[in-house]
Structure formats: structure tokens, C-alpha cells
Design a protein around this motif. Structure first.
Motif, PDB file in Angstrom:
ATOM      1  N   ARG A 293       1.886 -12.650 -21.647  1.00  0.00           N
ATOM      2  CA  ARG A 293       1.951 -12.230 -23.277  1.00  0.00           C
ATOM      3  C   ARG A 293      -0.428 -12.865 -23.200  1.00  0.00           C
ATOM      4  O   ARG A 293      -0.579 -12.005 -23.980  1.00  0.00           O
ATOM      5  CB  ARG A 293       2.094 -13.742 -24.001  1.00  0.00           C
ATOM      6  CG  ARG A 293       3.164 -12.657 -24.495  1.00  0.00           C
ATOM      7  CD  ARG A 293       4.056 -14.374 -25.707  1.00  0.00           C
ATOM      8  NE  ARG A 293       4.685 -14.907 -24.793  1.00  0.00           N
ATOM      9  CZ  ARG A 293       5.007 -16.372 -25.145  1.00  0.00           C
ATOM     10  NH1 ARG A 293       5.302 -15.871 -26.535  1.00  0.00           N
ATOM     11  NH2 ARG A 293       5.925 -16.990 -24.102  1.00  0.00           N
ATOM     12  N   GLY A 294      -0.883 -13.014 -22.572  1.00  0.00           N
ATOM     13  CA  GLY A 294      -2.384 -13.738 -22.669  1.00  0.00           C
ATOM     14  C   GLY A 294      -2.737 -12.014 -22.223  1.00  0.00           C
ATOM     15  O   GLY A 294      -4.261 -11.857 -22.448  1.00  0.00           O
ATOM     16  N   GLY A 295      -2.114 -11.232 -21.823  1.00  0.00           N
ATOM     17  CA  GLY A 295      -3.043 -10.456 -21.361  1.00  0.00           C
ATOM     18  C   GLY A 295      -3.282  -9.962 -19.316  1.00  0.00           C
ATOM     19  O   GLY A 295      -3.414  -9.289 -18.739  1.00  0.00           O
ATOM     20  N   ALA A 296      -2.584 -11.467 -18.996  1.00  0.00           N
ATOM     21  CA  ALA A 296      -3.393 -11.414 -17.834  1.00  0.00           C
ATOM     22  C   ALA A 296      -2.007 -11.152 -16.928  1.00  0.00           C
ATOM     23  O   ALA A 296      -1.184 -10.537 -17.325  1.00  0.00           O
ATOM     24  CB  ALA A 296      -3.592 -12.933 -17.647  1.00  0.00           C
ATOM     25  N   ARG A 297      -3.136  -9.736 -16.116  1.00  0.00           N
ATOM     26  CA  ARG A 297      -1.590  -9.321 -15.157  1.00  0.00           C
ATOM     27  C   ARG A 297      -0.614 -10.164 -14.684  1.00  0.00           C
ATOM     28  O   ARG A 297      -1.550 -11.776 -13.998  1.00  0.00           O
ATOM     29  CB  ARG A 297      -1.896  -8.269 -14.332  1.00  0.00           C
ATOM     30  CG  ARG A 297      -1.102  -7.429 -13.341  1.00  0.00           C
ATOM     31  CD  ARG A 297      -2.133  -6.273 -13.183  1.00  0.00           C
ATOM     32  NE  ARG A 297      -1.146  -5.720 -12.054  1.00  0.00           N
ATOM     33  CZ  ARG A 297      -0.355  -4.485 -12.748  1.00  0.00           C
ATOM     34  NH1 ARG A 297      -0.456  -4.263 -14.449  1.00  0.00           N
ATOM     35  NH2 ARG A 297       1.176  -3.801 -12.711  1.00  0.00           N
ATOM     36  N   ARG A 298       0.546 -10.329 -14.626  1.00  0.00           N
ATOM     37  CA  ARG A 298       1.385 -11.261 -13.811  1.00  0.00           C
ATOM     38  C   ARG A 298       0.924 -10.538 -12.132  1.00  0.00           C
ATOM     39  O   ARG A 298       1.653  -9.526 -11.839  1.00  0.00           O
ATOM     40  CB  ARG A 298       2.524 -11.095 -14.452  1.00  0.00           C
ATOM     41  CG  ARG A 298       3.394 -12.286 -14.160  1.00  0.00           C
ATOM     42  CD  ARG A 298       4.431 -12.283 -14.656  1.00  0.00           C
ATOM     43  NE  ARG A 298       5.872 -11.275 -14.443  1.00  0.00           N
ATOM     44  CZ  ARG A 298       6.960 -11.119 -14.360  1.00  0.00           C
ATOM     45  NH1 ARG A 298       7.326 -12.590 -13.467  1.00  0.00           N
ATOM     46  NH2 ARG A 298       7.476 -10.251 -14.303  1.00  0.00           N
ATOM     47  N   THR A 299       1.249 -11.363 -11.242  1.00  0.00           N
ATOM     48  CA  THR A 299       1.266 -11.166  -9.819  1.00  0.00           C
ATOM     49  C   THR A 299       2.770 -12.007  -9.470  1.00  0.00           C
ATOM     50  O   THR A 299       3.692 -12.917  -9.903  1.00  0.00           O
ATOM     51  CB  THR A 299       0.613 -12.054  -9.616  1.00  0.00           C
ATOM     52  OG1 THR A 299       0.089 -13.654  -9.336  1.00  0.00           O
ATOM     53  CG2 THR A 299      -1.449 -11.104  -9.713  1.00  0.00           C
ATOM     54  N   PHE A 300       2.901 -11.326  -7.825  1.00  0.00           N
ATOM     55  CA  PHE A 300       4.408 -12.175  -7.301  1.00  0.00           C
ATOM     56  C   PHE A 300       4.310 -12.359  -6.403  1.00  0.00           C
ATOM     57  O   PHE A 300       2.644 -13.360  -6.002  1.00  0.00           O
ATOM     58  CB  PHE A 300       5.834 -10.809  -7.715  1.00  0.00           C
ATOM     59  CG  PHE A 300       4.914  -9.838  -6.687  1.00  0.00           C
ATOM     60  CD1 PHE A 300       4.655  -9.790  -5.293  1.00  0.00           C
ATOM     61  CD2 PHE A 300       5.804  -8.626  -7.184  1.00  0.00           C
ATOM     62  CE1 PHE A 300       4.538  -8.710  -4.636  1.00  0.00           C
ATOM     63  CE2 PHE A 300       5.502  -7.684  -6.446  1.00  0.00           C
ATOM     64  CZ  PHE A 300       4.648  -7.437  -4.904  1.00  0.00           C
TER      65      PHE A 300
ATOM     66  N   ARG B 153      -3.817  -4.363  -4.304  1.00  0.00           N
ATOM     67  CA  ARG B 153      -5.073  -2.580  -5.164  1.00  0.00           C
ATOM     68  C   ARG B 153      -3.960  -2.093  -6.525  1.00  0.00           C
ATOM     69  O   ARG B 153      -4.329  -2.370  -7.695  1.00  0.00           O
ATOM     70  CB  ARG B 153      -4.701  -1.422  -4.305  1.00  0.00           C
ATOM     71  CG  ARG B 153      -5.765  -1.160  -3.223  1.00  0.00           C
ATOM     72  CD  ARG B 153      -6.004   0.370  -2.854  1.00  0.00           C
ATOM     73  NE  ARG B 153      -4.940   0.703  -1.941  1.00  0.00           N
ATOM     74  CZ  ARG B 153      -4.972   0.745  -0.725  1.00  0.00           C
ATOM     75  NH1 ARG B 153      -5.478   0.165  -0.268  1.00  0.00           N
ATOM     76  NH2 ARG B 153      -3.428   1.202  -0.465  1.00  0.00           N
ATOM     77  N   ARG B 154      -2.648  -2.524  -6.862  1.00  0.00           N
ATOM     78  CA  ARG B 154      -2.249  -2.851  -8.093  1.00  0.00           C
ATOM     79  C   ARG B 154      -2.101  -3.561  -8.697  1.00  0.00           C
ATOM     80  O   ARG B 154      -1.253  -3.843  -9.759  1.00  0.00           O
ATOM     81  CB  ARG B 154      -0.211  -2.331  -7.560  1.00  0.00           C
ATOM     82  CG  ARG B 154       0.091  -0.740  -6.748  1.00  0.00           C
ATOM     83  CD  ARG B 154       1.102  -0.884  -6.388  1.00  0.00           C
ATOM     84  NE  ARG B 154       1.594   0.241  -5.607  1.00  0.00           N
ATOM     85  CZ  ARG B 154       2.777   0.927  -5.138  1.00  0.00           C
ATOM     86  NH1 ARG B 154       3.778  -0.209  -5.340  1.00  0.00           N
ATOM     87  NH2 ARG B 154       3.305   1.843  -4.903  1.00  0.00           N
ATOM     88  N   GLY B 155      -2.381  -4.741  -7.954  1.00  0.00           N
ATOM     89  CA  GLY B 155      -2.584  -5.549  -9.131  1.00  0.00           C
ATOM     90  C   GLY B 155      -1.532  -6.960  -9.035  1.00  0.00           C
ATOM     91  O   GLY B 155      -1.468  -7.936  -9.833  1.00  0.00           O
ATOM     92  N   LEU B 156      -0.873  -6.513  -8.070  1.00  0.00           N
ATOM     93  CA  LEU B 156       0.476  -7.214  -8.550  1.00  0.00           C
ATOM     94  C   LEU B 156       0.561  -8.630  -7.074  1.00  0.00           C
ATOM     95  O   LEU B 156       1.444  -9.141  -6.929  1.00  0.00           O
ATOM     96  CB  LEU B 156       1.703  -6.330  -7.092  1.00  0.00           C
ATOM     97  CG  LEU B 156       1.993  -5.245  -8.228  1.00  0.00           C
ATOM     98  CD1 LEU B 156       3.192  -4.518  -7.460  1.00  0.00           C
ATOM     99  CD2 LEU B 156       2.870  -5.901  -9.323  1.00  0.00           C
ATOM    100  N   PHE B 157      -0.263  -8.674  -5.963  1.00  0.00           N
ATOM    101  CA  PHE B 157      -0.913  -9.972  -4.932  1.00  0.00           C
ATOM    102  C   PHE B 157      -2.070 -10.294  -5.158  1.00  0.00           C
ATOM    103  O   PHE B 157      -3.085  -9.534  -5.032  1.00  0.00           O
ATOM    104  CB  PHE B 157      -0.182  -9.054  -3.530  1.00  0.00           C
ATOM    105  CG  PHE B 157       0.424 -10.333  -3.271  1.00  0.00           C
ATOM    106  CD1 PHE B 157       1.532 -11.535  -3.636  1.00  0.00           C
ATOM    107  CD2 PHE B 157      -0.364 -10.588  -2.297  1.00  0.00           C
ATOM    108  CE1 PHE B 157       1.476 -12.722  -2.625  1.00  0.00           C
ATOM    109  CE2 PHE B 157      -0.388 -11.326  -1.410  1.00  0.00           C
ATOM    110  CZ  PHE B 157       0.917 -12.602  -0.939  1.00  0.00           C
ATOM    111  N   ARG B 158      -2.229 -12.085  -5.251  1.00  0.00           N
ATOM    112  CA  ARG B 158      -3.640 -12.232  -4.789  1.00  0.00           C
ATOM    113  C   ARG B 158      -4.392 -11.514  -3.508  1.00  0.00           C
ATOM    114  O   ARG B 158      -3.497 -10.903  -2.595  1.00  0.00           O
ATOM    115  CB  ARG B 158      -3.321 -13.700  -4.744  1.00  0.00           C
ATOM    116  CG  ARG B 158      -3.236 -14.154  -3.491  1.00  0.00           C
ATOM    117  CD  ARG B 158      -2.639 -15.579  -3.184  1.00  0.00           C
ATOM    118  NE  ARG B 158      -1.558 -16.271  -4.134  1.00  0.00           N
ATOM    119  CZ  ARG B 158      -0.459 -16.910  -3.781  1.00  0.00           C
ATOM    120  NH1 ARG B 158      -0.028 -15.828  -2.927  1.00  0.00           N
ATOM    121  NH2 ARG B 158       0.008 -17.335  -4.434  1.00  0.00           N
ATOM    122  N   THR B 159      -5.666 -10.869  -3.733  1.00  0.00           N
ATOM    123  CA  THR B 159      -6.590 -10.959  -2.766  1.00  0.00           C
ATOM    124  C   THR B 159      -7.365 -12.336  -2.135  1.00  0.00           C
ATOM    125  O   THR B 159      -7.768 -12.360  -1.187  1.00  0.00           O
ATOM    126  CB  THR B 159      -7.625 -10.061  -3.601  1.00  0.00           C
ATOM    127  OG1 THR B 159      -8.356 -11.096  -4.054  1.00  0.00           O
ATOM    128  CG2 THR B 159      -6.788  -9.111  -4.675  1.00  0.00           C
TER     129      THR B 159
END
Lengths: 452, 452
Positions: free
Chosen positions: A9-16, A421-427
Motif C-alpha cells: 500500500r505504501g508503494g514500496a515493492r514487496r519482496t519475497f 533484477r526484478r526487484g523481488l529479492f533483497r540484494t
């Protein structure tokens, strides 16, 4: 209305979240015969140190070790008889820095004082990276190592597990967060009013307390659960912060996630309080064809006798004498199963749905013992994970490499970068504790009644 | 006829064994208040890693951790609530190379399957450096953490311990040494005839087996025992390979050593089969005066309330209300004590022999809880150890530094070199396992009856 579930909701991308489920030299039951493994290393700490380094390089949330209190399957045809999980993870605590360490321990054949204590100790050793996968032991062979001839009934195991958790939490909370004052001048080490007896008196346990390990960095270990039966789901909804589950299809995964989430409110919990992680055995290749070739290579190395014994164990029905190219026999209802109910139903449905012979069923179960096996390229595996995540079937995944360490290395070096790269997981790791990695709060210690 | 006991029949000089008994920031109960310690480190793995490095630098045989299944004494006045021993030693296995790792685990509130398994696992983790100090738990507060209101009677605890050991040994032997064949070609991992069920049926335990950890480097952990009551001595004579004991005088040490040795033949064992290690708390100084000053400094930091509570625990008699400058009250006979019988008698005799007030007794017990405390120069400490060794009171010593890490560092850097120059202690590790260090054989696995 559909929403993009990857955006909060806050607009930040949710990661798994990603958990590395470690098992000997791999999850495939023929991994030990494959040239990419070194099965003599299942009792070698260096092997697990290497796996932990790989997982940490991939910024994974945690390592996980399953457990049973018996020699599983048949040591004649598989590389079995390795480490006990808590001792192994304690050793890995010393040579890792970030990754969470989740050990399976049964509530059926243990005492809460011992278990609360060993997880508090592991949490101190690892500076806040301990997790406990709570199981109730689904196997008559386990009961026979603890003085019983019959296995404890399913609902009684869960009743004991509930009270076990209640006692463990009381013990972890028996030292309040600020109990240690360490005043050398006055000779006061701890505030006596903040280290309290628990005087638990219940149906299964009477435990005086306090715990003899002071409050640990996480307050208590991350609580994980992995049974998906009716009792198991209720237990998870009440106590678990992360849930490992075996789901064969996206639809099953979605249904499970929705069902578990719907049960939380009854225990005063919110939908975001639990992370659901379906298992996946990723069989990776540079091309889809290479991936399938590896899968077939592993299937060809299976020992049918071993597969039938494993299948008999999962079903609670002896299928060892039956023809490999025939169907499964008639099976009882789940309600009459006293072992792992959810795995029984999953296997029965899998065979029924796809009309599998015993030989085919054994091949399908060889990679993940009922968990989803997916052969493909890193890009295809990443697509699968993204789809399950964005479509509400998963908050993360329990990664079960078919062979180790190679299969974990392939995942970390080729799939994780795509997810990043897809923004799905932490770097990078941003937190310090296992709870931080999973985005879960540190519980505070409730004040207790009786002082010491 | 007297013989030089430091020379073996073959003419090689006999050397002794040194065990580092680790405890928080030191054995003295006021160590945590002394400026040389950092009591915030009792839950810090790095503290114990440092201690292990120091001990390994000194070529010590082993590290040892005591244990109780309750919060001992009073956390208000001492730095308590640190690690559980098996988890801590598992972590230390990962960062040490040579030194043995001996953990205390009770047979009264545990199951043999768990305990056999955790020691097999620790033995694999450490490549053959695990030891088990077998205790029967002498404390009603421990019983109250495991569902009991009364403590289990002394002789019943020992009866259970005997059968517990019997089961543990069967489990360790359930995988024969050559069970793992690892034939990838034929798909045979283990020889099914060499991994056997144990089907133990006894008075206290029924355990099917086999163990789910394969045979470990040492075959089984080094078996250590530390109770010196009549039951304890019989237990040691039958099972133990090393014995920790509290002896206040050379004569007591000689008598104990002779008594224990005389009991071995009844169990088909030879005099050299057991190593006896009396405890000593060496309070070291560059001069005798400095050593005594340190001892007095520590005594001055004692909290009398804590000392009285500890003393009450050792005696099983509440002395907390009594005047500090008065004598011990009338005490019961050892036969009426259900806790740690030998420690009870030792404390009573110490007070009686030296006519001590409660205050003086607390001061004497503060350093070693009944173990011998010796303040002196490194040369004087070395002389003491040599005398006890050459005069038949010891095969080695359980070193209990009053403060840690400094007290261990002082011992390793200043006493060990003297012992080495005198030819009493090794200058390099020559063996690989804990059994090697203690000069004890690796047991072979007895073939068993029923196959799996």
C-alpha cells in the motif's frame, strides 16, 4: 478488482523470502549416486559450511534442516545417518554471519525445558538467528525409540504441542528483556523481580522455571510449522510465524494461502503475521532440455525398492510387494491416517489426478517427496516463483535443491540474480536477526506472576 | 618398595592430562565483579572461542562444561543463565582443531535416543573430539522442571543411569564400523546387515533403534563421570573412562584414586583403563604474596547472601538465616542425603576439620565450590600438580581458573611451560581424537542380533 500484489500500500515493492532446505547431498533420493555429489560428506561439517556460505552469498533468509527421530527409509539405498539438526546449526552459527538457522524439533518426544533451552542457546550463539520448525512426529518408528508400541494419536500429539508451545514461550519470557542489570559495584547481576518462576501446571506438563538461559537476542526463536492437515493449519494459525508447505499446483497454493490467512483472525492475528513458503525442487539447466535431461538422469538412478519403501511410509500403507507398472491400491480416508495426514492426501491426489503407475509415482516423488519439482532454465524457475508470489500462493519459497552443493550453487548464482533484477529479492542483508529477514517483530517478554 | 610413578614399565616418561573446566567468567563466585572479567560475555560465543584458543595453545586435552537443569543459585548475585553445553560445544567444534569437547548431560531427565544421537553428532562435527560427562542430577529444583514434585531417589537415579548407558552404547554400536559401503554403481549406500535394530527392552527403557546417526570417528564419546558417592564410584568403575573429582588433600586424593582403581577388576577392567582428574582452582600470582592478594580480593567481592544460598544447595540444608560468624548447624548423615552425596560430605568434613565459621566456609568454597583452591606462583602450582601426580592421587587435573579468560591464560602461559620442561605434559598434540589425547582405545562396534 485485481491488484498487483508485489506492491504494498505504501508503494514500496514487496519482496519475497527464500529458505534453503538442506538435506545431505540433495533432495532427490538418488542424488548420492549422481557424479555431481560427494556422499561421503554427509557427516562432514565442511560440506554444510560450504552450503551455508553459498546460501549467504545469495542473501537467503535462512537455512533449514528437517528431522525425524528414527532412521528414515532404508539406509541400504540412500545416504542417511547424518547430523542432528540443533548440533549442526550450532556449529554453523560459528561460521556464518547473517543467515537464519531453522532446526526441526518434535514436541511429541521431548520436554519443553530442554527445547526452550536449546533454542535460547542457539539464538545467543548466532546473535539472533535461531528458528524452530515445530513438528509432532508422524511415524510409529519414532514412537518405538521412546518406549511406545503404538504411535500417539494425531489430535493428542497436537494437544501436547499446543501446551508445549505455551510452556516454551513462558520459559523464554521468564527473563525479562531488562533483567540483567550487571551492577558490579552493588553486587547485583540480575533484577530478581525480572527473573521469574513460571509454575506451569497443565494437562501434559508441570514446569517450575525460570529458564536457565537468559533472554536471547530475538526474545524467542522464529516459530515455523510445516504440517498442512486440519490440526496442522490450526496450529500454524495460532502459533507459527512461517509455514513450510508442499503444494503441487498454483491453485492448490493459492487455496492453502487463503485458507491459512483466513484462520488468523480467530487468534487475534493479522493477515501479514505469517509467511507461507511452499517447497520447490528446482532442477536447473542452461536450457530446458538440459534441465529435463538432468531430471531424467536422476530418475534413472533411483532404486525402485527404496522408492516403494518411501512411498509406503508416506501413505502408511505397505506397497512394497506391488507391481511397479500397476496403479496405487485402494487407500483409506485421510481421517483414518494417524501419520502425516496432509502428505498422505497430496500423494493420493497426485497419483489419481495424473493416473500414475507406481513407477511413475516414485519418479515424481523422488525429487521432493511430494513437494513441487520444476525442471527448467533459471529464467523459467524465476517466472514460476514470481507467478506464485504475485498471484497469492506464496510469501516466499522453501528451496530444495535436487543435488548439493551444486543445485544450491546453480540457484544462487543463476536464479537469485534474476529475482534481484526484478526487484523481488533483497540484494543485501538489511537486518541483523532472522526475524528481521522475515520482516517479523521481536516479541517483548510479558511480565509474569511469581518471582524467584 | 616405592617406584617413580612418572616412569612407565617401558621406560617412557608418563605424562598427565589437563582439562579446562570452563564456567562463565570464572569459577570464583565473585569473578564477575572482578575488573579482570567482562561478565557481559557469558552469552557471547566469542568469549568461549577465545577460551578454546587459549586452551588449545596450551595443548590441553579437553574443555569441559558442567550443567544443571535449573537456574543454579541466585541470578541476583552471580552471572548465570549462559549457554546449554552441547550447543556451545557444537559451535566450538567449528572453530577448534585439536581439543576435546566434554559436555555434561543428565540421564535422569533425558531419553537415551536423544542423548546418544547428540553425542554422535558432536563427535562427527568435531571429527572425534566429543566427551560426555554423565550426571544423574542431584537437585529437587531440576525435578520440578520435568513434572516431578519430589526428586528421584539417589539409587533409582543410578539404576536408570546404568540402563541409560547400556542403551546408548547399543545405539552407538548399531552402525558397525564398516557399515557404509557407498557403492554408487550398485545403488548400495550401507550394508543392511551392519545397520541393526537394537530392540532394547529393559526396566526403564524400550528402544528399537538403530540410531539415525552413523558411527562416529571415536565409535562413542569419551565417557566421563563426576560423582564420588558409593553409587557414583561403582558407576565410574563400570562405565567411566575419565573421572572428575573434588579432593581437598593429597591423602584424600590418594585414597580416592586407590579406591576407584580397586573397583575396576570387578567389571573386568584394568587399573590403567580410567583417568582420575581432581579439580584445582589455581589462583596465580607472580609471587606468593600477589597470589594471596588476588585470593583475598576475590573473597572481599563475595556476596554473603549468595554464598549462603550456594552452601544451602550443597548441603541440602537451609543455612540462609544463620549468623555468618557462627558454626555450621548439626547436619544429617550422608546416607540421608538425596542430592550430591559426595559434595555434602566433603563440605561437612572441611568445616569440621578446620573449625570454620559460615563466613570462612563460604570464603573457602567461593573459589571452587568444594574443589581444592591453591594460591601460589606458577612454580608452586606446578609443584603441587607434580606431587599429586607422582604420588598416586591423580592422572591429570581438572583446571578451574578463578577468573576467565585471564586465569586460563595465566595457567597456559606460565604453568604449562614448566610442566612441559619437566616432561610432565605434552608439547604438541600427537593424536587426532579426544580418546587419543587421553591415551584410551577406540571401541569397536559389537555385532548385534536383529537386522533392519
Amino acid at each position: 478488482m485485481t491488484t498487483d500484489r508485489t506492491v504494498t500500500r505504501g508503494g514500496a515493492r514487496r519482496t519475497f523470502h527464500l529458505n534453503a532446505f538442506l538435506m545431505g547431498v540433495g533432495h532427490h533420493d538418488a542424488a548420492w549416486r549422481h557424479p555431481r555429489t560427494r556422499p561421503e560428506r554427509i557427516t562432514d561439517l565442511a560440506h554444510f559450511q560450504e552450503l551455508a556460505r553459498i546460501a549467504e552469498r545469495g542473501r537467503l533468509d535462512s537455512l533449514f534442516l528437517a528431522d525425524g527421530l528414527t532412521l528414515p527409509g532404508n539406509a541400504r539405498h540412500n545416504a542417511l545417518g547424518g547430523f542432528e539438526p540443533v548440533t549442526l546449526l550450532s556449529a554453523l552459527a560459528a561460521t556464518t554471519e547473517h543467515i537464519g538457522l531453522i532446526a526441526t524439533v518434535s514436541t511429541t518426544f521431548n520436554e519443553p525445558y530442554h527445547v526452550a533451552r536449546e533454542f535460547a542457546s542457539l539464538d545467543h550463539l548466532s546473535r539472533g538467528r535461531a528458528g524452530w520448525n515445530i513438528v509432532t512426529s508422524g511415524n510409529i518408528d519414532e514412537a518405538r525409540n521412546f518406549g511406545l508400541d503404538e504411535h500417539v494419536a494425531h489430535h493428542r500429539r497436537y494437544a501436547r504441542a499446543h501446551e508445549f508451545l505455551e510452556v516454551a514461550v513462558k520459559l523464554w519470557d521468564s527473563w525479562q528483556d531488562d533483567a540483567v542489570v550487571l551492577d558490579r559495584e552493588r553486587g547485583v547481576y540480575a533484577d530478581g523481580g525480572k527473573v521469574r518462576a513460571i509454575e506451569h501446571q497443565g494437562e501434559h506438563f508441570r514446569v517450575a522455571g525460570p529458564l536457565n538461559v537468559q533472554r536471547s537476542p530475538q526474545g524467542r526463536p522464529l516459530l515455523v510449522q510445516a504440517g498442512s492437515s486440519e490440526d496442522g493449519r490450526e496450529f500454524a494459525a495460532r502459533h507459527a510465524e512461517a509455514v513450510f508447505t508442499a503444494q503441487q499446483t498454483l491453485a492448490d497454493g493459492q487455496a492453502f494461502h487463503a485458507d491459512l490467512t483466513s484462520r488468523l483472525a480467530a487468534y487475534g492475528r493479522a493477515p501479514g503475521d505469517v509467511r507461507v513458503l511452499p517447497g520447490i525442487c528446482p532442477v536447473l539447466g542452461g536450457t530446458e532440455r538440459e534441465a529435463r535431461a538432468l531430471e531424467e538422469e536422476l530418475t534413472a538412478l533411483q532404486v525402485p525398492e527404496y522408492g516403494l519403501r518411501q512411498l509406503s511410509g508416506m501413505l502408511g500403507v505397505d506397497v512394497s510387494g506391488l507391481p511397479l507398472d500397476g496403479p496405487l491400491p485402494e487407500l483409506p480416508d485421510e481421517k483414518d491416517i494417524n501419520g502425516n495426514k496432509s502428505r498422505f492426501t497430496l500423494v493420493r491426489e497426485l497419483a489419481r489426478r495424473d493416473g500414475l503407475t507406481l513407477r511413475q509415482l516414485i519418479a515424481r516423488l523422488g525429487g521432493g517427496r511430494g513437494h513441487r519439482v520444476f525442471a527448467g532454465t533459471p529464467e523459467q524457475v524465476a517466472d514460476e516463483l514470481e507467478e506464485w508470489f504475485t498471484r497469492g500462493a506464496a510469501d516466499g519459497f522453501n528451496i530444495m535443491p535436487p543435488h548439493l552443493p551444486g543445485g544450491l550453487e546453480d540457484f544462487v548464482d543463476h536464479v537469485v540474480p534474476i529475482l534481484q533484477r526484478r526487484g523481488l529479492f533483497r540484494t543485501e542483508y538489511t537486518g541483523r536477526t532472522l526475524r528481521d529477514h522475515y520482516g517479523l517483530p521481536r516479541p517483548s517478554a510479558a511480565p509474569l506472576a511469581a518471582g524467584v
